[in-house]
Design an enzyme around this catalytic site. Structure first.
Site, PDB file in Angstrom:
ATOM      1  N   LYS A 195       0.709   6.440  31.017  1.00 52.75           N
ATOM      2  CA  LYS A 195      -0.471   7.272  30.649  1.00 52.75           C
ATOM      3  C   LYS A 195      -0.350   8.825  30.612  1.00 52.75           C
ATOM      4  O   LYS A 195       0.230   9.519  31.520  1.00 52.75           O
ATOM      5  CB  LYS A 195      -1.798   7.037  31.516  1.00 52.75           C
ATOM      6  CG  LYS A 195      -2.040   5.725  31.619  1.00 52.75           C
ATOM      7  CD  LYS A 195      -3.090   5.258  32.695  1.00 52.75           C
ATOM      8  CE  LYS A 195      -2.743   5.539  34.280  1.00 52.75           C
ATOM      9  NZ  LYS A 195      -3.635   5.010  35.176  1.00 52.75           N
ATOM     10  N   THR A 230     -13.771  13.369  35.072  1.00 56.49           N
ATOM     11  CA  THR A 230     -12.792  12.314  34.690  1.00 56.49           C
ATOM     12  C   THR A 230     -12.551  11.389  35.822  1.00 56.49           C
ATOM     13  O   THR A 230     -11.544  10.856  35.977  1.00 56.49           O
ATOM     14  CB  THR A 230     -11.347  12.868  34.145  1.00 56.49           C
ATOM     15  OG1 THR A 230     -11.108  13.908  35.293  1.00 56.49           O
ATOM     16  CG2 THR A 230     -11.716  13.714  32.827  1.00 56.49           C
ATOM     17  N   GLY A 258     -12.391   8.088  37.791  1.00 55.83           N
ATOM     18  CA  GLY A 258     -12.264   6.956  37.459  1.00 55.83           C
ATOM     19  C   GLY A 258     -11.626   6.673  35.975  1.00 55.83           C
ATOM     20  O   GLY A 258     -11.684   5.267  35.560  1.00 55.83           O
ATOM     21  N   THR A 259     -11.035   7.382  35.470  1.00 53.44           N
ATOM     22  CA  THR A 259     -10.340   7.296  34.028  1.00 53.44           C
ATOM     23  C   THR A 259      -9.215   6.130  34.251  1.00 53.44           C
ATOM     24  O   THR A 259      -9.238   5.078  33.260  1.00 53.44           O
ATOM     25  CB  THR A 259      -9.615   8.206  33.349  1.00 53.44           C
ATOM     26  OG1 THR A 259      -9.048   8.898  34.391  1.00 53.44           O
ATOM     27  CG2 THR A 259     -10.827   9.495  32.951  1.00 53.44           C
ATOM     28  N   GLY A 260      -8.267   5.900  35.360  1.00 51.01           N
ATOM     29  CA  GLY A 260      -7.341   5.106  35.406  1.00 51.01           C
ATOM     30  C   GLY A 260      -8.125   3.718  35.763  1.00 51.01           C
ATOM     31  O   GLY A 260      -7.347   2.764  34.982  1.00 51.01           O
ATOM     32  N   CYS A 261      -8.996   3.697  36.471  1.00 51.07           N
ATOM     33  CA  CYS A 261      -9.438   2.252  36.975  1.00 51.07           C
ATOM     34  C   CYS A 261     -10.120   1.685  35.662  1.00 51.07           C
ATOM     35  O   CYS A 261      -9.941   0.451  35.345  1.00 51.07           O
ATOM     36  CB  CYS A 261     -10.705   2.692  38.061  1.00 51.07           C
ATOM     37  SG  CYS A 261      -9.973   3.267  39.489  1.00 51.07           S
TER      38      CYS A 261
HETATM   39  N1  LIG Z   1      -9.140  15.091  29.333  1.00 49.95           N
HETATM   40  C1  LIG Z   1      -8.941  13.864  28.607  1.00 49.95           C
HETATM   41  N2  LIG Z   1      -9.284  13.734  27.551  1.00 49.95           N
HETATM   42  C2  LIG Z   1      -8.831  12.243  26.622  1.00 49.95           C
HETATM   43  N3  LIG Z   1      -8.422  11.372  27.381  1.00 49.95           N
HETATM   44  C3  LIG Z   1      -8.149  11.668  28.819  1.00 49.95           C
HETATM   45  C4  LIG Z   1      -8.241  12.758  29.453  1.00 49.95           C
HETATM   46  N4  LIG Z   1      -8.092  12.363  30.816  1.00 49.95           N
HETATM   47  C5  LIG Z   1      -7.277  11.139  30.800  1.00 49.95           C
HETATM   48  N5  LIG Z   1      -7.473  10.521  29.630  1.00 49.95           N
HETATM   49  C6  LIG Z   1      -7.049   9.383  29.091  1.00 49.95           C
HETATM   50  O1  LIG Z   1      -7.445   8.494  30.116  1.00 49.95           O
HETATM   51  C7  LIG Z   1      -6.526   7.288  30.546  1.00 49.95           C
HETATM   52  C8  LIG Z   1      -6.509   7.363  32.106  1.00 49.95           C
HETATM   53  O2  LIG Z   1      -5.372   8.210  32.200  1.00 49.95           O
HETATM   54  P1  LIG Z   1      -5.093   9.140  33.526  1.00 49.95           P
HETATM   55  O3  LIG Z   1      -6.341  10.133  33.701  1.00 49.95           O
HETATM   56  O4  LIG Z   1      -3.681   9.906  33.356  1.00 49.95           O
HETATM   57  O5  LIG Z   1      -4.956   8.070  34.669  1.00 49.95           O
HETATM   58  P2  LIG Z   1      -5.258   8.411  36.319  1.00 49.95           P
HETATM   59  O6  LIG Z   1      -6.863   8.242  36.651  1.00 49.95           O
HETATM   60  O7  LIG Z   1      -4.752   6.975  36.737  1.00 49.95           O
HETATM   61  O8  LIG Z   1      -4.624   9.468  36.748  1.00 49.95           O
HETATM   62  C9  LIG Z   1      -5.450   7.555  29.687  1.00 49.95           C
HETATM   63  O9  LIG Z   1      -5.735   6.766  28.492  1.00 49.95           O
HETATM   64  C10 LIG Z   1      -5.596   8.946  29.345  1.00 49.95           C
HETATM   65  O10 LIG Z   1      -4.726   9.417  28.266  1.00 49.95           O
HETATM   66  C1  LIG Z   2     -11.268   3.083  45.506  1.00 55.51           C
HETATM   67  C2  LIG Z   2     -10.438   3.920  44.772  1.00 55.51           C
HETATM   68  N1  LIG Z   2      -9.546   3.253  43.909  1.00 55.51           N
HETATM   69  C3  LIG Z   2      -8.703   4.123  42.828  1.00 55.51           C
HETATM   70  C4  LIG Z   2      -9.145   5.430  42.910  1.00 55.51           C
HETATM   71  C5  LIG Z   2      -8.433   6.298  41.936  1.00 55.51           C
HETATM   72  O1  LIG Z   2      -9.033   6.087  40.588  1.00 55.51           O
HETATM   73  P1  LIG Z   2      -8.535   6.716  39.420  1.00 55.51           P
HETATM   74  O2  LIG Z   2      -9.171   6.244  38.308  1.00 55.51           O
HETATM   75  O3  LIG Z   2      -6.904   6.374  39.171  1.00 55.51           O
HETATM   76  O4  LIG Z   2      -8.653   8.292  39.454  1.00 55.51           O
HETATM   77  P2  LIG Z   2      -9.524   9.211  40.253  1.00 55.51           P
HETATM   78  O5  LIG Z   2     -10.729   8.602  40.378  1.00 55.51           O
HETATM   79  O6  LIG Z   2      -8.883   9.283  41.586  1.00 55.51           O
HETATM   80  O7  LIG Z   2      -9.605  10.527  39.327  1.00 55.51           O
HETATM   81  C6  LIG Z   2      -9.867   5.954  43.717  1.00 55.51           C
HETATM   82  N2  LIG Z   2     -10.516   7.458  43.504  1.00 55.51           N
HETATM   83  N3  LIG Z   2     -10.769   5.317  44.629  1.00 55.51           N
END
Ligand SMILES: Nc1ncnc2c1ncn2[C@@H]1O[C@H](COP(=O)(O)OP(=O)(O)O)[C@@H](O)[C@H]1O
Ligand SMILES: Cc1ncc(COP(=O)(O)OP(=O)(O)O)c(N)n1
Length: 268
Positions: A173, A204, A206-209
């Site tokens: 990602k 942002t 919880g984007t990854g979840c």
């Molecule tokens: N500011 C943003 N604008 C558009 N897409 C985003 C943005 N931040 C994250 N994403 C997208 O959200 C998804 C989760 O990615 P990311 O944020 O890297 O995950 P995580 O929460 O695990 O760090 C991916 O598809 C990423 O490209």
């Molecule tokens: C309980 C719990 N699980 C996973 C995460 C991580 O969430 P994620 O969407 O990867 O990113 P952040 O929310 O940390 O930005 C979490 N925070 N809590």
């Protein structure tokens, strides 16, 4: 209705973890179930405490679900400890669900270790080989590969390396890139690019979840993998566009937009 399971930690503030996963499942019209691996005391500003659920209780939750209900797809999020990982891997090898999406959650955006540092090797050895697709962000891909990653080329190289550890496919990602939020997948044959313009927001959490739960829902709904990812990318983009501020820190993404949109109801 398809039945989908998340194996993950609880986020008391509702933006990430089990809570984000269940909201995403509902928005996709699948039936969501949960096995809780840990309880976090968390809000938009950080993670303040974690209590791990015992491996025995995790095993009991998994047995309760799999001995009764046919599960169409599983998502794995926060797994916390070596023994947690081992029991989850053992049960998934026993029950063999068709699709397993592994989100290798390591550190929260606020900088708290959600995976014990000594459990990284167990995650790599036990969970990666079970993955239909694994969805590392850039820091997670760096830990798994031991390389620095900051360009699309380096994301491709990381995807090849992680694929060689046994995952059927890898989605690296690009949320942590400097420019566009472009993600790249590799299935052992080809790369696919999921382009995303970076949205200027601090909200942002919880984007990854959310992305991994959306992929899981789409796989349960019988989408081929690349389509499951590209639909999930559309979903997370809308969810970030409609994210909002609650609390004093990083606010959550919005999960109900697609439902309102489908129903023709104006977003509120
Ligand atoms: N500011 C943003 N604008 C558009 N897409 C985003 C943005 N931040 C994250 N994403 C997208 O959200 C998804 C989760 O990615 P990311 O944020 O890297 O995950 P995580 O929460 O695990 O760090 C991916 O598809 C990423 O490209
Ligand atoms: C309980 C719990 N699980 C996973 C995460 C991580 O969430 P994620 O969407 O990867 O990113 P952040 O929310 O940390 O930005 C979490 N925070 N809590």
């Amino acid at each position: 209705m398809k039945k989908v399971l998340t194996i993950a930690g609880s986020d008391s503030s509702g933006g990430a973890g089990i809570q984000a996963d269940l909201k995403t499942f509902s928005a996709h019209g699948v039936f969501g179930m949960s096995v809780i691996t840990a309880v976090t005391a968390q809000n938009t500003q950080g993670v303040f405490a974690v209590q791990d659920i015992t491996p025995e209780m995790i095993a009991s939750q998994l047995d309760a679900i799999f001995t009764d209900i046919e599960v169409d797809a599983v998502k794995i999020g926060m797994v916390s400890q070596i023994d947690t990982i081992k029991v989850i891997a053992e049960k998934l090898r026993q029950y063999k669900p068709k699709h397993i999406v592994v989100d290798p959650v390591m550190v929260s955006k606020s900088g708290y270790d959600l995976l014990s540092p000594d459990a990284k090797e167990a995650l790599i050895q036990e969970l990666i080989p079970l993955a239909t697709v694994i969805t590392p962000n850039l820091p997670e891909a760096e830990v798994i590969t031991g390389r620095n990653i900051s360009t699309l080329k380096e994301m491709e190289e990381a995807a090849i390396l992680i694929h060689s550890l046994g995952a059927k496919a890898v989605l690296v990602k690009g949320g942590h890139l400097e420019d566009d939020a472009t993600d790249v997948s590799y299935d052992g044959y080809e790369f696919t690019y999921y382009k995303g313009t970076r949205i200027a927001t601090n909200n942002t959490h919880g984007t990854g979840c959310t992305l991994s739960s959306s992929i899981t829902s789409n796989l349960a709904n019988e989408c081929p993998l690349n389509e499951a990812i590209s639909k999930a990318k559309e979903y997370i983009t809308l969810a970030i566009q409609h994210s909002f501020s609650i609390g004093k820190g990083v606010g959550p993404v919005h999960h109900f937009y697609s439902m309102y949109q489908k129903a023709g109801i104006q977003h509120v």
